[in-house]
Design an enzyme around this catalytic site. Structure first.
Site, PDB file in Angstrom:
ATOM      1  N   ASP A 136      19.482  37.447 -39.242  1.00 16.03           N
ATOM      2  CA  ASP A 136      19.123  38.430 -39.814  1.00 16.03           C
ATOM      3  C   ASP A 136      17.278  38.215 -40.788  1.00 16.03           C
ATOM      4  O   ASP A 136      16.812  38.182 -41.712  1.00 16.03           O
ATOM      5  CB  ASP A 136      19.956  38.816 -41.357  1.00 16.03           C
ATOM      6  CG  ASP A 136      19.272  40.441 -41.342  1.00 16.03           C
ATOM      7  OD1 ASP A 136      18.654  40.943 -41.085  1.00 16.03           O
ATOM      8  OD2 ASP A 136      19.960  40.362 -42.761  1.00 16.03           O
ATOM      9  N   HIS A 139      12.457  41.151 -37.437  1.00 10.72           N
ATOM     10  CA  HIS A 139      13.075  42.453 -36.947  1.00 10.72           C
ATOM     11  C   HIS A 139      12.271  42.984 -35.707  1.00 10.72           C
ATOM     12  O   HIS A 139      12.286  43.413 -35.328  1.00 10.72           O
ATOM     13  CB  HIS A 139      13.416  43.581 -37.876  1.00 10.72           C
ATOM     14  CG  HIS A 139      14.864  43.120 -38.948  1.00 10.72           C
ATOM     15  ND1 HIS A 139      14.361  42.182 -39.312  1.00 10.72           N
ATOM     16  CD2 HIS A 139      15.598  43.366 -38.412  1.00 10.72           C
ATOM     17  CE1 HIS A 139      15.877  41.714 -39.811  1.00 10.72           C
ATOM     18  NE2 HIS A 139      16.744  42.563 -39.552  1.00 10.72           N
ATOM     19  N   ARG A 146      12.128  33.975 -31.713  1.00 14.23           N
ATOM     20  CA  ARG A 146      12.754  32.427 -31.902  1.00 14.23           C
ATOM     21  C   ARG A 146      13.334  31.574 -32.518  1.00 14.23           C
ATOM     22  O   ARG A 146      14.269  30.625 -32.187  1.00 14.23           O
ATOM     23  CB  ARG A 146      10.908  32.260 -32.846  1.00 14.23           C
ATOM     24  CG  ARG A 146       9.711  33.080 -31.996  1.00 14.23           C
ATOM     25  CD  ARG A 146       8.958  31.303 -32.954  1.00 14.23           C
ATOM     26  NE  ARG A 146       8.769  32.566 -34.204  1.00 14.23           N
ATOM     27  CZ  ARG A 146       7.623  33.030 -34.869  1.00 14.23           C
ATOM     28  NH1 ARG A 146       6.833  33.748 -34.252  1.00 14.23           N
ATOM     29  NH2 ARG A 146       7.605  33.660 -36.296  1.00 14.23           N
ATOM     30  N   ASP A 165      21.124  44.611 -38.339  1.00  8.68           N
ATOM     31  CA  ASP A 165      20.111  45.035 -37.067  1.00  8.68           C
ATOM     32  C   ASP A 165      20.232  45.799 -35.535  1.00  8.68           C
ATOM     33  O   ASP A 165      19.554  45.653 -35.298  1.00  8.68           O
ATOM     34  CB  ASP A 165      19.154  45.188 -37.991  1.00  8.68           C
ATOM     35  CG  ASP A 165      18.604  45.633 -39.721  1.00  8.68           C
ATOM     36  OD1 ASP A 165      19.438  46.432 -40.343  1.00  8.68           O
ATOM     37  OD2 ASP A 165      18.716  44.208 -40.469  1.00  8.68           O
TER      38      ASP A 165
END
Length: 209
Positions: A136, A139, A146, A165
């Site tokens: 998280d 974004h 990575r 997300d």
């Protein structure tokens, strides 16, 4: 989830809706029994409260990794920017003091261990198998990729790789986490076991990525 910790999570700075937070807590309770939990993207500690509560329940710890200078979407000029998190001495975002206060106020300093640094640098040094990895952080395409490539290999057999997300519809949000989530499924190393809102829980069923 203990009521006092749920209250703390609800009132902490961050972007985790309560239903997703509770799903994260339940997932961490389950997979935390296998080994430590690692969170990539700490921000101000909202999700770390859910994870820390689960770590206490399952007898493990949470390691949360962030450089605390903020991902792209919370920089000045972006919709999620919070000017109270700018350090005026350097003119840079710094969420670390708020995170530390959040975790101390929640009484989770024994369960939540902060590592301040870039995800890929820490991942390159990491050796311990993990019961759960929660991605998280940034974004956009490069940071999510990575984070996945650096941390997914450390998920132990039967452990969980969790994405936040994940939006299949571009109208709902950015697509980078969704694309990397699909990549994890296509690797056949992980299979989806549950979902809540934009939260996706994958379990390791084979080696590799």
């Amino acid at each position: 989830m203990p009521s006092e910790l749920l209250y703390a999570a609800k009132h902490a700075k961050g972007f985790m809706p309560v239903p997703e937070g509770l799903a994260l807590y339940e997932t961490a309770c389950r997979y935390g029994k296998l080994g430590p939990i690692c969170e990539i993207g700490t921000y101000c500690g909202k999700s770390a409260i859910y994870l820390g509560a689960a770590a206490r329940q399952s007898g493990t710890v949470v390691v949360t990794v962030d450089h605390h200078r903020g991902s792209e979407e919370i920089q000045p000029g972006w919709a999620h920017h919070d000017p109270t998190l700018v350090d005026p001495r350097f003119g840079k975002m710094d969420s670390l003091p708020t995170f530390r206060a959040t975790i101390a106020a929640a009484g989770l300093e024994e369960e939540v261990i902060a590592i301040v640094g870039r995800s890929e640098r820490v991942a390159a040094l990491w050796n311990a198998p993990l019961g759960m990895v929660f991605i998280d952080g940034g974004h956009s395409e490069e940071p999510v990729t990575r984070d996945y490539e650096g941390w997914a290999p450390h998920v132990m057999p039967g452990g969980a790789l969790v994405f936040h997300d994940v939006y299949p519809d571009p109208a709902d949000g950015g697509q980078a986490p969704y694309r990397v989530y699909l990549r994890a499924l296509e690797s056949e190393a992980f299979e989806e076991v549950s979902a809540e809102g934009s939260l996706r829980v994958l379990e390791r069923v084979a080696p590799g990525l």
